[in-house]
Enzyme design. Structure first.
Site, PDB file in Angstrom:
ATOM      1  N   SER A 130       0.810  -1.230   0.000  1.00 52.32           N
ATOM      2  CA  SER A 130       0.000   0.000   0.000  1.00 52.32           C
ATOM      3  C   SER A 130       0.841   1.278   0.000  1.00 52.32           C
ATOM      4  O   SER A 130       0.324   2.353  -0.313  1.00 52.32           O
ATOM      5  CB  SER A 130      -0.922   0.003   1.212  1.00 52.32           C
ATOM      6  OG  SER A 130      -1.750  -1.140   1.165  1.00 52.32           O
ATOM      7  N   HIS A 132     -15.288   0.253   2.323  1.00 49.16           N
ATOM      8  CA  HIS A 132     -15.107   1.575   2.915  1.00 49.16           C
ATOM      9  C   HIS A 132     -16.256   2.518   2.593  1.00 49.16           C
ATOM     10  O   HIS A 132     -16.222   3.689   2.936  1.00 49.16           O
ATOM     11  CB  HIS A 132     -13.809   2.209   2.368  1.00 49.16           C
ATOM     12  CG  HIS A 132     -12.558   1.583   2.925  1.00 49.16           C
ATOM     13  ND1 HIS A 132     -11.856   0.596   2.266  1.00 49.16           N
ATOM     14  CD2 HIS A 132     -11.883   1.808   4.074  1.00 49.16           C
ATOM     15  CE1 HIS A 132     -10.806   0.244   2.977  1.00 49.16           C
ATOM     16  NE2 HIS A 132     -10.791   0.970   4.097  1.00 49.16           N
ATOM     17  N   CYS A 187      -7.683   2.241   1.150  1.00 48.40           N
ATOM     18  CA  CYS A 187      -8.696   1.484   0.442  1.00 48.40           C
ATOM     19  C   CYS A 187      -8.123   0.908  -0.850  1.00 48.40           C
ATOM     20  O   CYS A 187      -7.550   1.623  -1.669  1.00 48.40           O
ATOM     21  CB  CYS A 187      -9.905   2.369   0.127  1.00 48.40           C
ATOM     22  SG  CYS A 187     -11.116   1.525  -0.914  1.00 48.40           S
TER      23      CYS A 187
END
Lengths: 368, 600
Positions: B317, B360, B373
């Site tokens: 991420s 989300h 996300c």
């Protein structure tokens, strides 16, 4: 006696004295580090040798001729005793221990043979087989014994000096040619019968660089010493090869390198000149000898000296294989010095006896 | 009779003359030989005589010490002592040795071994009895030297790394010169830097050997010394590293495997560069045993690898920062609107999942970064296309070495669509969340983060204190775009929904960052493939890698960091606390400096 001394050959004495001084100076350089007692002992050897020299000057040539047979036979006997009772030093059985001194019968034999051959040819010519054959046997008998010790250097020296004497005694040229031819043929046989260490010496003489730390080491180091001396030398006691012990046997067989390193070509040339003068003087005395015995005696002695000089300097400068031969008057060693001065005593006696008259005017001269 | 005599005499005289000339000729030849040696060959032979007598003994230079930015020694020269024996100086060697044995408390076995060695040794050369001794070990012997003829105590130095494994990858170690070093003028008895700073700055640290000219005799004994060329000592090297910070990072990582890189965002100085597990570099100095080397080589944790620069991992991420920058640069439609995260996106008959299974809900770029996300970035990536992501990534230093100077450096990989095979849409989407074939090293991540913090200057990380900063590339990026990313990074820490909030929020400095959790086992090879009763996360080698990259303070950035924990689990819980420890340390350091009025 005083009268005798007055008849001594001044030039010969001067040459001898110069060699003695040069020898002691050089020996000091070779041993001054830690071996000074050797120098003092050599001083003693010189005084003994000079006494022997003077004593022999007093012996008439007649007596010497008479003594030649007993001298030869006792030397031969001593040679025969070596294999039975001899001391082994450095792999060879050459020495006899007489309690006081160790001596080499082969050393004695060189001079005894010379004396015998001089006596033999005093009344003979080498042109007949009857006189030549026994002479050859006289020479070959000890040569075989010495080569078995094994001592190739002395054997060759003995044979060469005998050849020179036989040649001067009138060996016909044709026979001389035969001799040269047959010895060339026997060379491979000789090589085959040589000891390993002797072969190695010859090989290392031919290729000293092949084994720089082994057998070739001595020759390489002495060549470096001689060459690094240059024309004028590194200065007395300043030879690095000598001082730092790179030279092997530097007070005995390799002492010439010490002289050449510290004194340069000047010193080595001076020594060669002195030697040349010595030989020339002995030959000159020989030519003026009143008896043929005396003449032959001088021939033999000059031959031995010349061979000593050639072999030693040739070996140290790398043009001849390494054989243990001392440098006359310079190398440390008592017995060699004493015998050499004894020989010079004989030469001097020849000179004394030929003083009064021209050779052919003297009674009893073969030339008279 | 007379005629015959005269004939004989004539022949005799002729032969005498012949022999005389022969002797003269031979003596002349001898003289020519001597002239050849002493005149023509003189120079060469004089040189050989000089080589015979002169021995050149090298004097080794002292290697330069390596210190950190505060002057703490990282590689120092320890004085040590060696015990030698020259056999010929001792009349009774065994008595001397027995005495030494008692003073040194050696076992009998060692004495026997030494005696065996002595039997084969030269009597005039020193024999090494013991090496690398401390003063207290040798003091007893040193005090009694006068009773121990032949024994000598000599002082020397050896390299010592006070921090051991803590700085092992960065500093490196030394080992004896090899053949290739000898060709570069290094002496066989010298040691040469093998890794890290010791190797990179070898020429600075090493110095030049001097020499002592000695006269030796034929046996190699030293007679006198006459000329001395002093050695040129190696230079001291001050690194930008803060070993205290490194220590904090190491303690925070604990026993876990991983890497920490801390850079100064303004000049590229490396403040910390840690790879765990490390190795004990002092073992190389005292002479490494084969077993030790083998155990390091065979260790499944690979302690010899510098994970900070030599190893690459999927950035997970943390790569979303880059994809966000790409979206902003290319003005992707999704940047200005929001999307709905239902926990997955459909791609044909496959489902690409968000880490948050229940979704989300409505996410924009800011929220997508703060709460990490996946769905938003699947879609953004899909809009951008692989080529755009790849271009931006290359701009920001992915897929290229940083040239930090302590190699070998891994380049990592950025997938290309024109790689020669068919490229699937789904692959772009996976790449957009930092999974799949994209990889980067912790150092590349730290440099990337530093560039965000300093406004787009891609710096060359460097190790020396006070070195002029070097900008590899000024990235063409709008300040407002960077600010959008920065704000999101701040909220990763500050916002209660931020993935690093728990670890980083309550610190003296406000930090900004991004977590990452790299999947080791993809969802395709799902749980059902594992043995029954064993959860995926329980098997350590299947556990996710944890990342946390960021910078601090937010308002006026000073440092950028990249923390990587191999199989550490979640970035927020495993990696972020390490960053917290770093920030805590640096903030405290700043406070102390402000108090003492020294400035930083």
């Amino acid at each position: 006696m005083i009268e005798h001394l007055r008849k001594l050959d001044g030039l010969l004495l001067l040459i001898m004295a110069s060699l003695a001084v040069l020898g002691m100076i050089t020996l000091y350089a070779a041993v001054h580090q830690g071996g000074i007692d050797l120098w003092q002992r050599q001083m003693m050897h010189w005084s003994i040798a000079i006494s022997v020299f003077l004593a022999i000057c007093l012996i008439p040539l007649r007596v010497m001729a008479l003594l030649s047979w007993p001298a030869y036979l006792s030397a031969l006997l001593a040679l025969l005793l070596v294999p039975l009772f001899g001391d082994v030093q450095m792999g060879a059985r050459r020495w006899l221990d007489l309690g006081v001194i160790n001596f080499q019968p082969s050393e004695l034999m060189k001079w005894a043979l010379m004396l015998l051959l001089a006596h033999w040819f005093a009344s003979r010519d080498a042109a007949s087989m009857k006189s030549l054959l026994p002479a050859m046997i006289f020479a070959l008998l000890p040569a075989v014994l010495i080569v078995m010790q094994p001592d190739l250097g002395t054997t060759l020296l003995l044979l060469f000096s005998a050849i020179v004497m036989i040649f001067s005694a009138g060996l016909p040229w044709k026979w001389a040619a035969y001799g040269v031819l047959s010895s060339l043929i026997s060379l491979p046989v000789l090589w085959h019968n040589m000891h390993t260490y002797q072969k190695q010496r010859v090989l290392s003489f031919l290729h000293p660089e092949a084994d720089p730390l082994g057998a070739g080491y001595h020759v390489i180091q002495s060549n470096i010493a001689i060459g690094s001396g240059g024309l004028f030398g590194k200065g007395y006691l300043h030879g690095t090869q000598a001082r730092l012990h790179f030279l092997p046997e530097q007070h005995t067989d390799f002492i010439f390198a010490v002289l050449a390193e510290e004194g340069g070509l000047i010193a080595s040339g001076l020594l060669l000149t002195l030697y040349a003068l010595l030989i020339a003087r002995i030959i000159s005395i020989s030519m003026h000898a009143s008896t043929r015995f005396g003449a032959m005696l001088c021939i033999g002695i000059s031959a031995i000296f010349t061979l000593y000089i050639l072999i030693n300097i040739g070996m140290v400068s790398g043009v001849l294989p390494v054989v243990g031969v001392p440098l006359p008057f310079i190398s440390y060693g008592g017995s060699a010095l004493i015998t050499m001065l004894a020989a010079l005593g004989m030469v001097m006696r020849v000179s004394i006896e030929s003083r009064d008259k021209l050779p052919w005017q003297r009674p009893g001269s073969p030339f008279a | 009779m007379i005629a015959n005599s005269l004939k004989m005499r004539g022949r005799f005289e002729r032969r005498m003359l012949l022999l005389q000339w022969l002797a003269a000729l031979l003596l002349l030849l001898l003289f020519i030989r001597l002239a050849d040696l002493q005149w023509l060959q003189h120079e060469g032979l004089l040189l050989q005589a000089e080589q015979n007598r002169i021995n050149v003994v090298p004097i080794l230079p002292t290697r330069g010490e390596i210190v950190d930015r505060h002057g703490q020694g990282l590689a120092v020269n320890h004085v040590s002592y060696r015990l030698t024996l020259i056999p010929e100086r001792s009349e009774n060697i065994s008595a001397v040795l027995t005495q030494v044995q008692q003073l040194m408390h050696w076992p009998d076995k060692r004495l026997k071994r030494l005696q065996k060695q002595l039997a084969h040794s030269r009597r005039d050369r020193p024999i090494l009895l013991a090496d690398k001794l401390e003063w207290n070990e040798i003091a007893q012997v040193a005090a009694r030297l006068h009773q121990l003829p032949g024994i000598d105590v000599q002082a020397g130095t050896h390299r010592f790394y006070p921090y051991g494994a803590l700085s092992s990858h960065l500093i490196g170690y030394l080992s004896l010169a090899r053949n290739e070093d000898l060709q570069h003028g290094v002496l066989p008895s010298e040691k040469v830097g093998r890794r890290g700073v010791e190797r990179t700055f070898e020429s600075t640290l090493h110095g030049l050997p001097g020499s002592q000219y000695e006269e030796v005799d034929a046996h190699g004994r030293r007679i006198s010394a006459f000329k001395r060329v002093p050695p040129q000592m190696g230079k001291r090297l001050q690194l930008s590293l803060d070993i205290g910070l490194q220590q904090v990072a190491s303690e925070a990582l604990g026993e876990r495997t991983g890497a920490v890189v801390v850079l100064d965002v303004n000049n590229g100085e490396v403040l910390a560069l840690l790879s765990k597990p490390g190795f004990e570099p002092n073992r190389f100095i005292t002479g490494l045993e084969t077993e030790q080397w083998q155990s390091w080589i065979n260790d499944s944790q690979h302690p010899l690898i510098n994970r900070a620069i030599q190893a690459v991992y999927p950035p997970a991420s943390t790569f979303k920062l880059l994809v966000g920058l790409a979206g902003l640069a290319k003005q992707s439609p999704l940047i200005h609107q929001a999307t709905q995260c239902l926990g997955y996106v459909k791609l044909g008959d496959r489902k690409l999942r968000c880490w948050k299974r229940r979704g989300h809900r409505r996410v924009d770029l800011h929220k997508a970064l703060v709460e990490s996300c996946d769905v938003y970035f699947y879609e953004l990536g899909d809009q951008l296309g692989m080529a755009a992501i790849s271009d931006t990534a290359r701009q920001w230093g992915f897929g290229e070495t940083t040239n930090i100077g302590i190699g070998p450096e891994a380049t990592g990989s950025i997938p290309r669509t024109n790689g020669g095979r068919r490229w699937f849409r789904g692959e772009t989407m996976i790449t957009a969340i930092g999974q799949g074939t994209v990889t980067a090293s912790p150092l590349q991540m730290a440099r990337f983060t530093a560039a965000i913090a300093n406004g787009g200057a891609l710096l060359r990380p460097h190790l020396l204190a006070g070195q002029t900063p070097e900008i590899t590339r000024q990235i063409d990026v709008l300040p407002e775009n960077i600010n959008i990313i920065r704000k999101a990074m701040r909220d990763v820490v500050v916002s209660v929904h931020g993935t690093a909030h728990r670890a980083m929020a309550k610190l003296a400095w406000t930090s900004a960052g991004k977590t990452g959790t790299a999947q080791v086992v993809t969802e395709a090879q799902d749980e059902d493939k594992l043995p029954k009763g064993m959860q995926k996360k329980q098997l350590k080698r299947h556990r996710d890698h944890a990342w946390f990259v960021g910078y601090a303070p937010y308002e006026k950035p000073r440092i950028a960091f990249a923390i990587f924990v191999e199989h550490g689990g979640h970035g927020g819980s495993a990696a972020a606390p390490v960053a917290a420890a770093l920030v805590r340390y640096l903030a405290k350091q700043e406070k102390v400096a402000a108090k003492t009025g020294q400035g930083s």
